[in-house]
Scaffold this motif. Structure first.
Motif, PDB file in Angstrom:
ATOM      1  N   ILE A   1       5.702 -37.118  22.023  1.00 51.37           N
ATOM      2  CA  ILE A   1       7.131 -37.518  22.384  1.00 51.37           C
ATOM      3  C   ILE A   1       7.992 -36.138  22.052  1.00 51.37           C
ATOM      4  O   ILE A   1       8.069 -35.386  21.592  1.00 51.37           O
ATOM      5  N   ARG A   2       8.678 -35.920  23.304  1.00 45.85           N
ATOM      6  CA  ARG A   2       9.506 -34.558  23.427  1.00 45.85           C
ATOM      7  C   ARG A   2      11.077 -34.957  23.141  1.00 45.85           C
ATOM      8  O   ARG A   2      11.794 -35.957  23.927  1.00 45.85           O
ATOM      9  N   VAL A   3      11.799 -34.614  22.443  1.00 49.52           N
ATOM     10  CA  VAL A   3      13.251 -34.677  22.087  1.00 49.52           C
ATOM     11  C   VAL A   3      13.813 -33.519  22.609  1.00 49.52           C
ATOM     12  O   VAL A   3      13.754 -32.396  21.924  1.00 49.52           O
ATOM     13  N   ASN A   4      14.827 -33.644  23.403  1.00 49.12           N
ATOM     14  CA  ASN A   4      15.649 -32.576  23.880  1.00 49.12           C
ATOM     15  C   ASN A   4      16.959 -33.070  23.452  1.00 49.12           C
ATOM     16  O   ASN A   4      17.594 -34.184  23.757  1.00 49.12           O
ATOM     17  N   TYR A   5      17.667 -32.100  22.805  1.00 50.20           N
ATOM     18  CA  TYR A   5      18.971 -32.341  22.382  1.00 50.20           C
ATOM     19  C   TYR A   5      20.035 -31.510  23.257  1.00 50.20           C
ATOM     20  O   TYR A   5      19.755 -30.376  23.504  1.00 50.20           O
ATOM     21  N   HIS A   6      20.922 -32.183  23.810  1.00 49.83           N
ATOM     22  CA  HIS A   6      22.139 -31.497  24.716  1.00 49.83           C
ATOM     23  C   HIS A   6      23.378 -31.484  24.315  1.00 49.83           C
ATOM     24  O   HIS A   6      23.699 -32.503  23.482  1.00 49.83           O
ATOM     25  N   ASP A   7      24.183 -30.555  24.589  1.00 52.64           N
ATOM     26  CA  ASP A   7      25.424 -30.534  23.992  1.00 52.64           C
ATOM     27  C   ASP A   7      26.381 -31.208  24.928  1.00 52.64           C
ATOM     28  O   ASP A   7      25.869 -32.111  25.690  1.00 52.64           O
ATOM     29  N   ARG A   8      27.721 -31.367  24.523  1.00 58.36           N
ATOM     30  CA  ARG A   8      28.390 -32.300  25.503  1.00 58.36           C
ATOM     31  C   ARG A   8      28.797 -31.936  26.984  1.00 58.36           C
ATOM     32  O   ARG A   8      29.077 -32.675  27.944  1.00 58.36           O
ATOM     33  N   ASP A   9      28.475 -30.587  27.191  1.00 52.65           N
ATOM     34  CA  ASP A   9      28.306 -30.200  28.604  1.00 52.65           C
ATOM     35  C   ASP A   9      27.057 -30.391  29.270  1.00 52.65           C
ATOM     36  O   ASP A   9      26.856 -29.827  30.340  1.00 52.65           O
ATOM     37  N   GLY A  10      26.020 -30.980  28.500  1.00 55.14           N
ATOM     38  CA  GLY A  10      24.679 -31.006  29.309  1.00 55.14           C
ATOM     39  C   GLY A  10      24.003 -29.918  28.925  1.00 55.14           C
ATOM     40  O   GLY A  10      22.599 -29.984  29.356  1.00 55.14           O
ATOM     41  N   ASN A  11      23.925 -29.021  28.190  1.00 57.76           N
ATOM     42  CA  ASN A  11      23.492 -27.899  28.173  1.00 57.76           C
ATOM     43  C   ASN A  11      22.401 -28.099  26.973  1.00 57.76           C
ATOM     44  O   ASN A  11      22.388 -28.823  26.007  1.00 57.76           O
ATOM     45  N   LEU A  12      20.988 -27.583  27.309  1.00 61.01           N
ATOM     46  CA  LEU A  12      20.076 -27.714  26.254  1.00 61.01           C
ATOM     47  C   LEU A  12      20.157 -26.921  25.104  1.00 61.01           C
ATOM     48  O   LEU A  12      20.219 -25.852  25.043  1.00 61.01           O
ATOM     49  N   LEU A  13      20.191 -27.678  24.030  1.00 55.91           N
ATOM     50  CA  LEU A  13      20.219 -26.858  22.727  1.00 55.91           C
ATOM     51  C   LEU A  13      18.946 -26.607  21.871  1.00 55.91           C
ATOM     52  O   LEU A  13      18.673 -25.469  21.443  1.00 55.91           O
ATOM     53  N   GLN A  14      18.037 -27.664  21.872  1.00 51.20           N
ATOM     54  CA  GLN A  14      16.746 -27.414  21.395  1.00 51.20           C
ATOM     55  C   GLN A  14      15.780 -28.579  21.778  1.00 51.20           C
ATOM     56  O   GLN A  14      16.172 -29.501  22.233  1.00 51.20           O
ATOM     57  N   THR A  15      14.568 -28.137  21.985  1.00 51.15           N
ATOM     58  CA  THR A  15      13.434 -29.099  22.169  1.00 51.15           C
ATOM     59  C   THR A  15      12.525 -29.113  21.026  1.00 51.15           C
ATOM     60  O   THR A  15      11.874 -28.222  20.497  1.00 51.15           O
ATOM     61  N   ILE A  16      12.005 -30.458  20.698  1.00 56.16           N
ATOM     62  CA  ILE A  16      11.200 -30.612  19.641  1.00 56.16           C
ATOM     63  C   ILE A  16       9.982 -31.526  20.225  1.00 56.16           C
ATOM     64  O   ILE A  16      10.350 -32.653  20.799  1.00 56.16           O
ATOM     65  N   ASP A  17       8.745 -31.122  20.043  1.00 54.31           N
ATOM     66  CA  ASP A  17       7.516 -31.906  20.299  1.00 54.31           C
ATOM     67  C   ASP A  17       6.878 -32.535  19.246  1.00 54.31           C
ATOM     68  O   ASP A  17       6.565 -32.062  18.124  1.00 54.31           O
ATOM     69  N   ILE A  18       6.903 -33.897  19.230  1.00 53.32           N
ATOM     70  CA  ILE A  18       6.267 -34.849  18.036  1.00 53.32           C
ATOM     71  C   ILE A  18       4.826 -35.464  18.729  1.00 53.32           C
ATOM     72  O   ILE A  18       4.852 -36.122  19.596  1.00 53.32           O
ATOM     73  N   PRO A  19       3.796 -34.902  18.126  1.00 49.59           N
ATOM     74  CA  PRO A  19       2.433 -35.343  18.544  1.00 49.59           C
ATOM     75  C   PRO A  19       2.289 -36.681  18.271  1.00 49.59           C
ATOM     76  O   PRO A  19       2.661 -37.261  17.208  1.00 49.59           O
ATOM     77  N   LEU A  20       1.512 -37.344  19.201  1.00 49.19           N
ATOM     78  CA  LEU A  20       1.504 -38.857  18.915  1.00 49.19           C
ATOM     79  C   LEU A  20      -0.320 -38.663  18.603  1.00 49.19           C
ATOM     80  O   LEU A  20      -1.004 -37.768  19.041  1.00 49.19           O
ATOM     81  N   ARG A  21      -0.623 -39.899  17.879  1.00 49.39           N
ATOM     82  CA  ARG A  21      -2.161 -39.949  17.322  1.00 49.39           C
ATOM     83  C   ARG A  21      -2.807 -41.263  17.988  1.00 49.39           C
ATOM     84  O   ARG A  21      -2.057 -41.991  18.403  1.00 49.39           O
TER      85      ARG A  21
END
Length: 465
Positions: free
Chosen positions: A445-465
């Motif tokens: 699962i890839r979680v992308n957080y964006h600010d209010r202007d749509g700019n990417l703040l960070q990406t986190i990868d959660i592995p699935l089992r």
């Protein structure tokens, strides 16, 4: 015909069904009808219009169900309302009128049942739209982030399946000390204002939107702060919530003829599914028990249904939505969340651990900060769950953002005879207006957080089992 005064909002959508909310306007004592016509994208012929009679009892709003749709198909539709001159019209006779539909054409897509397809979602909560004398005092600020979300939705691959709004879509209690809103019409006006801003309208008209309430749909820290004089406030707030948020959700069942069952809701929680991904959207606000001998954040029926779903569902990924944080706990003000209900939280954790349920993700908002975290067990190396927190969509200058120092991170979440539940952050804590773009793929699962202007703040990868 006239454009809807609120909406249209695409609600619960499956492979062959969609629900669309819209609102008209009163016309003295004249009849008012709302209607929708639709067609697969590329077809020239519209369906015959589907109409519903509007009533002030539902604030001139209703939900129209589209049935017998085709799987994984793009549809376009038009929506509007009309007050015919004749006082004897019905939903059937209005269909035969030579109507001039509003020019706007909206689009949505039905689900695909393919289990191997990647899915994507938008998650957000806490949208503060301060009201002054019945009007939003800074509507552009409160609506700004939805323009960025809509631009992402238009370009997303895989396409966005739904938007999950996990609480505090409105603030009934903004300016609570100066001029609290308690009357039904005052609360309705907040919903009309919040859901009729241009950018959120564009988003919700084309992307299925699922909602659940949190405290500010009623009152801050409800029900801990409730008093005997709040009975009317609660009744008014829930009636408005049912009209504008629950009405287009899966909480309402369908009759055999495909119409939405309008009877009063027995509960606000609901499950939903897409392919091999399932969601359980809990009501962690209105069914609380605060007595010392049996504290519950979920009522007994809801807990039992949730536990059975966790154990028996064959879904590859299971998202549990809880408007308040499941973990980590806050150092202060944590008694409004799961921290104050440790026995019930432990029952959920032990069920997940002892039944070896994999790929459980808790989704929440509330804290005005966003993060991901992982929970493990000291003696059971097979236990592993994650949380995704997304908040706020628009903060108030009067309210602080959360930071890493907000949370208790240096001690176990729970300690039992079988071992300790230990957690750690897997992301930075976002301390600004933001939203989450969550993509579920085959291995992660890839979680992308964006600010209010749509700019990417960070990406986190959660592995699935």
């Amino acid at each position: 015909m006239f454009k809807p005064t609120v909406g249209p909002i695409i609600g619960h959508t499956t492979t062959n069904h969609a629900r669309i909310f819209l609102r008209g306007e009163t016309q003295d004592d004249a009849l008012v009808f709302a209607g929708i016509r639709y067609r697969p994208v590329g077809d020239e012929r519209w369906t015959k219009g589907l109409f519903t009679k509007l009533s002030t009892l539902r604030d001139m709003s209703d939900v129209i169900a589209l049935n017998d749709l085709s799987e994984d198909t793009a549809y376009e539709y038009q929506a509007g309302w009309i007050s015919p001159m004749s006082p004897v019209h019905t939903v059937e006779t209005v269909q035969e009128l030579p109507l001039q539909w509003p020019r706007e054409i909206y689009r949505f897509r039905t689900q695909s049942s393919k289990v191997t397809r990647p899915r994507a979602y938008i998650i957000g909560s806490c949208r503060y739209l301060r009201m002054t004398a019945g009007k939003p005092s800074s509507p552009l600020r409160g609506d700004r982030i939805f323009d960025s979300i809509k631009k992402l939705v238009d370009q997303a691959d895989p396409p966005i399946s739904a938007t999950l709004m996990t609480g505090d879509q409105i603030y009934v209690d903004d300016l609570n000390i100066i001029a609290p809103d308690r009357e039904y019409n005052e609360i309705l006006s907040k919903y009309r204002a919040a859901f009729s801003q241009p950018n959120i309208c564009k988003l919700m008209a084309g992307t299925p939107t699922y909602m659940i309430l949190d405290d500010h749909e009623i009152e801050d820290n409800w029900p801990a702060n409730a008093s005997k004089s709040d009975d009317e406030l609660y009744r008014n707030a829930m009636n408005a919530y049912e009209l504008y948020q629950a009405s287009h959700s899966p909480a309402h069942e369908l009759y055999d003829n495909g119409l939405v069952n309008r009877s009063r809701l027995e509960h606000y929680w609901y499950p939903l599914s897409e392919g091999d991904i399932e969601w359980f959207v809990t009501d962690s606000r209105t069914r609380r028990t605060l007595s010392a001998d049996d504290r519950r954040i979920l009522d007994e029926e809801q807990e039992q249904v949730l536990l059975k779903w966790l154990v028996n569902s064959p879904a590859r990924v299971k998202f549990v939505v809880t408007s308040v944080m499941f973990y980590p706990d806050r150092k202060s003000h944590g008694d409004d969340a799961w921290k104050a209900f440790p026995e019930q939280r432990l029952r959920l954790l032990e069920t997940i651990r002892t039944h070896r349920i994999k790929n459980v993700i808790f989704v929440s908002g509330d804290v005005h900060g966003s993060l991901t975290s992982r929970l493990t067990h000291s003696e059971d190396l097979d236990f592993d769950i994650h949380t995704i927190v997304s908040s706020p969509l628009c903060n108030s200058k009067l309210l602080p953002y959360a930071s890493e120092s907000t949370f208790i991170l240096d001690q176990p979440l729970a300690q039992t005879a079988a071992g300790d539940y230990r957690h750690e952050l897997t992301s930075k804590v976002v301390s600004q207006d933001n939203f989450a773009h969550v993509v579920v793929e085959a291995q992660e699962i890839r979680v992308n957080y964006h600010d209010r202007d749509g700019n990417l703040l960070q990406t986190i990868d959660i592995p699935l089992r």
